[in-house]
Design a protein around this motif. Structure first.
Motif, PDB file in Angstrom:
ATOM      1  N   PHE A  51       0.854  -1.190   0.000  1.00 44.14           N
ATOM      2  CA  PHE A  51       0.000   0.000   0.000  1.00 44.14           C
ATOM      3  C   PHE A  51       0.890   1.239   0.000  1.00 44.14           C
ATOM      4  O   PHE A  51       1.076   1.896   1.016  1.00 44.14           O
ATOM      5  N   PHE A  52       1.414   1.556  -1.166  1.00 47.21           N
ATOM      6  CA  PHE A  52       2.311   2.689  -1.332  1.00 47.21           C
ATOM      7  C   PHE A  52       1.593   4.007  -1.028  1.00 47.21           C
ATOM      8  O   PHE A  52       0.449   4.164  -1.433  1.00 47.21           O
ATOM      9  N   PRO A  53       2.201   4.966  -0.365  1.00 46.96           N
ATOM     10  CA  PRO A  53       3.546   4.962   0.233  1.00 46.96           C
ATOM     11  C   PRO A  53       3.538   4.642   1.737  1.00 46.96           C
ATOM     12  O   PRO A  53       4.445   5.038   2.439  1.00 46.96           O
ATOM     13  N   PHE A  54       2.494   3.943   2.195  1.00 50.13           N
ATOM     14  CA  PHE A  54       2.379   3.681   3.636  1.00 50.13           C
ATOM     15  C   PHE A  54       3.108   2.414   4.057  1.00 50.13           C
ATOM     16  O   PHE A  54       3.748   2.382   5.100  1.00 50.13           O
ATOM     17  N   GLU A  55       2.989   1.356   3.226  1.00 50.61           N
ATOM     18  CA  GLU A  55       3.769   0.150   3.476  1.00 50.61           C
ATOM     19  C   GLU A  55       3.982  -0.571   2.154  1.00 50.61           C
ATOM     20  O   GLU A  55       3.018  -0.898   1.476  1.00 50.61           O
ATOM     21  N   ARG A  60      15.226  -4.510  -1.783  1.00 51.07           N
ATOM     22  CA  ARG A  60      15.726  -5.722  -1.120  1.00 51.07           C
ATOM     23  C   ARG A  60      14.595  -6.539  -0.495  1.00 51.07           C
ATOM     24  O   ARG A  60      14.837  -7.517   0.210  1.00 51.07           O
ATOM     25  N   GLY A  61      13.367  -6.097  -0.712  1.00 54.54           N
ATOM     26  CA  GLY A  61      12.227  -6.834  -0.167  1.00 54.54           C
ATOM     27  C   GLY A  61      11.910  -6.466   1.275  1.00 54.54           C
ATOM     28  O   GLY A  61      11.079  -7.094   1.922  1.00 54.54           O
ATOM     29  N   GLU A  62      12.569  -5.424   1.788  1.00 55.22           N
ATOM     30  CA  GLU A  62      12.316  -4.973   3.167  1.00 55.22           C
ATOM     31  C   GLU A  62      11.106  -4.046   3.205  1.00 55.22           C
ATOM     32  O   GLU A  62      10.943  -3.206   2.314  1.00 55.22           O
ATOM     33  N   PRO A  63      10.245  -4.189   4.229  1.00 55.03           N
ATOM     34  CA  PRO A  63       9.114  -3.263   4.308  1.00 55.03           C
ATOM     35  C   PRO A  63       9.571  -1.837   4.635  1.00 55.03           C
ATOM     36  O   PRO A  63      10.400  -1.636   5.522  1.00 55.03           O
ATOM     37  N   VAL A  64       9.040  -0.884   3.886  1.00 48.86           N
ATOM     38  CA  VAL A  64       9.315   0.538   4.128  1.00 48.86           C
ATOM     39  C   VAL A  64       8.013   1.321   3.967  1.00 48.86           C
ATOM     40  O   VAL A  64       7.027   0.779   3.473  1.00 48.86           O
ATOM     41  N   GLY A  65       8.029   2.583   4.367  1.00 46.44           N
ATOM     42  CA  GLY A  65       6.849   3.428   4.213  1.00 46.44           C
ATOM     43  C   GLY A  65       6.514   4.153   5.501  1.00 46.44           C
ATOM     44  O   GLY A  65       7.134   3.912   6.544  1.00 46.44           O
ATOM     45  N   VAL A  66       5.544   5.033   5.407  1.00 50.04           N
ATOM     46  CA  VAL A  66       5.143   5.862   6.542  1.00 50.04           C
ATOM     47  C   VAL A  66       4.756   4.996   7.750  1.00 50.04           C
ATOM     48  O   VAL A  66       5.233   5.205   8.871  1.00 50.04           O
ATOM     49  N   ASP A  67       3.880   4.005   7.501  1.00 47.81           N
ATOM     50  CA  ASP A  67       3.410   3.166   8.613  1.00 47.81           C
ATOM     51  C   ASP A  67       4.542   2.341   9.210  1.00 47.81           C
ATOM     52  O   ASP A  67       4.589   2.119  10.421  1.00 47.81           O
ATOM     53  N   VAL A  68       5.444   1.873   8.349  1.00 47.38           N
ATOM     54  CA  VAL A  68       6.575   1.059   8.818  1.00 47.38           C
ATOM     55  C   VAL A  68       7.451   1.914   9.736  1.00 47.38           C
ATOM     56  O   VAL A  68       7.836   1.484  10.829  1.00 47.38           O
ATOM     57  N   ASP A  69       7.711   3.140   9.313  1.00 45.09           N
ATOM     58  CA  ASP A  69       8.533   4.038  10.134  1.00 45.09           C
ATOM     59  C   ASP A  69       7.824   4.412  11.437  1.00 45.09           C
ATOM     60  O   ASP A  69       8.459   4.509  12.486  1.00 45.09           O
ATOM     61  N   LEU A  70       6.511   4.614  11.354  1.00 45.84           N
ATOM     62  CA  LEU A  70       5.741   4.919  12.574  1.00 45.84           C
ATOM     63  C   LEU A  70       5.840   3.758  13.560  1.00 45.84           C
ATOM     64  O   LEU A  70       6.060   3.960  14.761  1.00 45.84           O
ATOM     65  N   ALA A  71       5.693   2.549  13.043  1.00 51.90           N
ATOM     66  CA  ALA A  71       5.775   1.354  13.895  1.00 51.90           C
ATOM     67  C   ALA A  71       7.168   1.237  14.515  1.00 51.90           C
ATOM     68  O   ALA A  71       7.310   0.925  15.700  1.00 51.90           O
ATOM     69  N   ARG A  72       8.205   1.502  13.702  1.00 53.81           N
ATOM     70  CA  ARG A  72       9.587   1.439  14.219  1.00 53.81           C
ATOM     71  C   ARG A  72       9.816   2.488  15.307  1.00 53.81           C
ATOM     72  O   ARG A  72      10.467   2.212  16.310  1.00 53.81           O
ATOM     73  N   LEU A  73       9.281   3.679  15.082  1.00 52.32           N
ATOM     74  CA  LEU A  73       9.423   4.743  16.083  1.00 52.32           C
ATOM     75  C   LEU A  73       8.738   4.354  17.397  1.00 52.32           C
ATOM     76  O   LEU A  73       9.285   4.598  18.477  1.00 52.32           O
ATOM     77  N   ALA A  74       7.556   3.745  17.276  1.00 52.53           N
ATOM     78  CA  ALA A  74       6.825   3.325  18.482  1.00 52.53           C
ATOM     79  C   ALA A  74       7.635   2.282  19.247  1.00 52.53           C
ATOM     80  O   ALA A  74       7.778   2.359  20.472  1.00 52.53           O
TER      81      ALA A  74
END
Ligand code: ARG
Length: 275
Positions: A51-55, A60-74
């Motif tokens: 679901f670009f650009p959220f996830e 390299r097949g790694e998940p990225v995006g706004v939601d991924v970064d939000l989750a990492r920050l949490a």
């Protein structure tokens, strides 16, 4: 000082609630996902990584995006590891209810219907549904209201708000319901469907990728606030997450994230097109 002096207080605070079968605030905290996450040293987040650009997946097949970064920050603020569980969108709420994940962050719109089964945080992003229109099947279509007609076909992704709204607001149209977003786009490109209803940034991307075969109605026709979903009634975790969102909004981290993913999008996609 005699210990007996404290007994009435102890009795009132501990024994009375226990005898009465009442749940103490300590027990509420113990049972909360917040406490479980910290204890197991891992935050398990469910999302559908398509679901670009959220996830979405990087090269390299790694998940990225706004939601991924939000989750990492949490996870970082909680001081725990993160595990991202990629699953089909319609399976996210059942996975949350079944205890397989701690929270959903997947561009999920906070709706009143969903809020009957899960608890949502404050919104972290606001958008709306738009339409990707087929140049082959609906070359002259300019307003979504024209789609409420038995000769029209609307493609939707199963279980998304596009699906829910299409059945509710466009009862006369025929629906093609698919598990995959790409199948919906293909339907429009090939002229099997008149339009595909989905969130604004997705529709803008698909139109950009299929400029000759599609046109887009980029003025949202619904209000879609994205929020984090957690198990119903977990107010301890809810409170932490709302404070987390408020904090990163106030200290500039959310803005930086926003800029990273939306900064280079053409202006047209950030604003609403006139009618
Ligand atoms: N906002 C829409 C909804 O809540 C679509 C979200 C789709 N997200 C995804 N990761 N596929 O239904």
């Amino acid at each position: 000082m005699s210990r007996l002096r404290f007994f009435p207080l102890l009795f009132a605070l501990v024994f009375v609630p226990v005898l009465a079968g009442a749940v103490t605030t300590f027990e509420i905290f113990e049972a909360s996902t917040l406490n479980q996450v910290v204890k197991r040293n891992k935050l398990i987040v469910g999302m559908e990584v398509k679901f670009f650009p959220f996830e979405y997946s990087d090269t390299r097949g790694e998940p990225v995006g706004v939601d991924v970064d939000l989750a990492r920050l949490a996870a970082k603020e909680l001081g725990v590891e993160i595990e991202i569980k990629d699953m089909e969108f319609s399976g996210l709420i059942p996975a949350l209810q079944g205890g397989k994940i701690d929270m959903i962050i997947s561009g999920m719109t906070r709706t009143l219907a969903r809020a009957k089964t899960v608890t949502f945080t404050k919104p972290y992003f606001e958008t709306g549904l738009c339409a990707l229109v087929s140049n082959k099947k609906a070359p002259d279509l300019t307003r979504v209201s024209q789609l409420n007609d038995p000769r029209r076909v609307i493609a939707v992704k199963l279980g998304t708000t596009g699906d829910i709204v299409a059945s509710k607001l466009f009862p006369k149209a025929r629906l093609n319901r698919y598990k995959e977003e790409t199948a919906c786009v293909l339907d429009v490109v090939a002229g099997r469907a008149d339009a595909f209803f989905y969130d604004q940034l997705s529709i803008a991307k698909h139109h950009r990728q299929n400029p000759g075969t599609t046109h887009a109605i980029l003025k949202p026709f619904t209000y879609e606030p994205y929020a984090i979903a957690i198990r119903s009634g977990d107010f301890v975790f809810l409170n932490w997450l709302n404070q987390f969102l408020e904090t990163i909004k106030a200290d500039g981290r959310y803005e930086r994230l926003h800029h990273e993913y939306f900064g280079d999008l053409p202006q047209r996609e950030k604003t609403r097109d006139p009618d």
